[in-house]
Design a protein around this motif. Structure first.
Motif, PDB file in Angstrom:
ATOM      1  N   CYS A 108      -7.764  -0.016  -7.429  1.00 47.85           N
ATOM      2  CA  CYS A 108      -6.426   0.433  -7.856  1.00 47.85           C
ATOM      3  C   CYS A 108      -6.123   0.174  -9.339  1.00 47.85           C
ATOM      4  O   CYS A 108      -5.680   1.085 -10.032  1.00 47.85           O
ATOM      5  N   ASP A 159     -11.594   6.075  -1.679  1.00 47.68           N
ATOM      6  CA  ASP A 159     -10.352   5.514  -2.198  1.00 47.68           C
ATOM      7  C   ASP A 159      -9.605   6.507  -3.088  1.00 47.68           C
ATOM      8  O   ASP A 159     -10.181   7.087  -4.007  1.00 47.68           O
ATOM      9  N   HIS A 161      -5.683   7.202  -5.148  1.00 47.69           N
ATOM     10  CA  HIS A 161      -4.347   6.749  -5.545  1.00 47.69           C
ATOM     11  C   HIS A 161      -3.524   7.941  -5.954  1.00 47.69           C
ATOM     12  O   HIS A 161      -3.993   8.801  -6.702  1.00 47.69           O
ATOM     13  N   HIS A 300      -1.694   4.201  -2.016  1.00 46.59           N
ATOM     14  CA  HIS A 300      -3.115   3.892  -1.819  1.00 46.59           C
ATOM     15  C   HIS A 300      -3.502   4.570  -0.516  1.00 46.59           C
ATOM     16  O   HIS A 300      -2.773   4.448   0.460  1.00 46.59           O
TER      17      HIS A 300
END
Ligand code: ZN
Length: 456
Positions: A108, A159, A161, A300
């Motif tokens: 992140c 992942d 964001h 997230h």
């Protein structure tokens, strides 16, 4: 006893078992690797590579930007993000030239740096702004709790964001959940409508407001949006939802997606709101300066969770039956030799023609020589290890009739079926197996690798 994903993963050469001995070194593989760390072997490397291509294409087609971040980072970044104060016990920290570094436990902060740079540089950015990375992170897990691929110290997250303003949130969350559902269905043949799928919405405890980051208004607004979206989708897809008061992280409410496959429940995907990181990285001031907007959230999200854990769970739940496109050996051709040289030459010639045609189409095929008496044993070995979706038997009869005897796994009935087929029908069968994924990304993902040596 049910075989666990470690044994199944060994059968498919997905991983290398820690307790296997390297006699010459007088050590186990696990001793040399260390606890919680895994090698992806031939099958695993291939599965991982194809899966990462699928995921990358999937995100590119859906408005995400690809990013890539380093494995180690100055701890200053984690001091600003706050991880150093609440996540330090899970981080590997070390010094280089009087500077303190950490092995990245989370992607992140890096994605935020990328967003910040673009914002400062161009002073405009279309929101929601979505980053995506197959981000490898390292986290300390106690040695007693690590287990195969399911709990590891080195893992790769799918992942993403999302940087977003409050007014766009509802539409975005709906998009995210829809994406997750379609991904499970088309890539993994898991139909969330009929699988036992649960969504848990973790909310804040209103009596402990001082323990959370973010304002009361933010929490109430976002939780309300999240509740509306999940209720709507739960009606549409017919899955149950639960709420957990006081179960939210301190930085924001979240959804956790639990899937029951076979006997076990797996907690896989997650979508989490974050009020804390935008504040710590002064993003709210930035967007105020450039856009005149007075609030920004970060989402997230990971659909599979980690690749390692997902593969482990999938192997265990489906007893090693990976999706066709991800399975290391897709087709096996068995030559049934007779002992008569002339006949056997014809059999070989016929089998090699099929083999080469499939290989030219980049189907992962192996050619195995056997005899009538060894045939059932070889079939059993294949089905208990590499599980090719299609086994083609070529004997004297097949050569004379110009036909293939095929034993194949029917993904709809989940049964092994047998059929005599012409060449064209075999290709149709393969295309049928590839179809769901092709609908998703408009691509076939055919990659040939030579696994023949395993059966020589
Ligand atoms: Zn994150």
């Amino acid at each position: 006893m049910e075989r666990d994903h470690i044994d199944i993963g060994d059968d498919l050469d997905i991983l290398v078992k820690h307790d296997r001995r390297i006699e010459k070194l007088n050590r186990n593989f696990g001793d040399l690797l260390g606890k919680g760390l895994q090698l992806f072997s031939l099958g695993g490397g291939l599965t991982y590579y194809i899966l990462s291509q699928i995921l990358t294409d999937f995100h590119l087609k859906r408005g995400y930007y690809l990013v890539r971040t380093p494995f180690i980072t100055n701890t200053l970044l984690y001091q600003i993000s706050g991880h150093l104060s609440y996540y330090k016990q899970n981080m590997y920290i070390f010094n280089i030239e009087d500077e303190e570094f950490a092995i990245k436990p989370m992607n992140c902060p890096h994605h935020i740096l990328i967003f910040t740079n673009l914002l400062e540089k161009y002073r405009k950015i279309k929101l929601p702004f979505r980053t995506f990375e197959l981000g490898t992170v390292h986290r300390y897990e106690p040695s007693g709790s690590v287990y195969g691929l399911l709990r590891v110290r080195s893992l790769t997250q799918d992942d993403s964001h999302v940087f977003i303003t409050p007014n766009l949130l509802e539409k975005e969350i709906e998009k995210l959940i829809d994406e997750m559902i379609i991904l499970y269905e088309k890539v993994f043949n898991i139909n969330l409508k009929s699988s036992e799928f649960k969504v848990r919405l973790s909310l804040h405890d209103p009596n402990k407001m001082d323990e959370y980051s973010g304002s009361k208004e933010d929490w109430e607004y976002v939780e309300n949006v999240m509740r509306n979206v999940i209720n709507k989708l739960s009606n549409k897809y017919n899955f149950p939802t639960y709420e957990g008061i006081g179960e939210a992280a301190f930085y924001g409410p979240k959804y956790d997606f639990t899937l029951k496959i076979g006997e076990k429940e797996w907690q896989l995907g997650t979508i989490q709101l974050d009020f804390n990181l935008p504040k710590n990285f002064k993003l709210i001031e930035l967007v105020k300066d450039y856009f005149g907007i007075d609030n920004l959230y970060i989402i997230h999200r990971a659909y599979l969770g980690s690749i390692e854990r997902f593969i482990g769970a999938y192997l265990e739940s489906f007893k090693g039956r990976l999706p066709f496109v991800l399975t290391p050996i897709q087709v096996a051709i068995l030559d049934i030799f007779t002992g008569n040289k002339e006949k056997d030459n014809k059999i070989k010639e016929y089998a090699m023609k099929i083999y080469n045609n499939l290989k030219n189409k980049e189907i992962r095929v192996v050619n195995i020589e056997t005899t009538k008496t060894q045939l059932s044993n070889m079939t059993r070995i294949l089905e208990s290890t590499y599980k090719p979706y299609i086994i083609i038997y070529i004997g004297e009869k097949e050569v004379n009739d110009n036909i293939y005897s095929i034993r194949y796994y029917n993904i709809n009935s989940k049964n092994i079926e047998e059929k005599k087929m012409k060449e064209e029908e075999l290709y149709n069968l393969i295309e049928e197996l590839e179809k769901p994924l092709e609908e998703l990304n408009n691509k076939k993902y055919r990659i040939f690798e030579d696994f023949n040596f395993i059966f020589e």
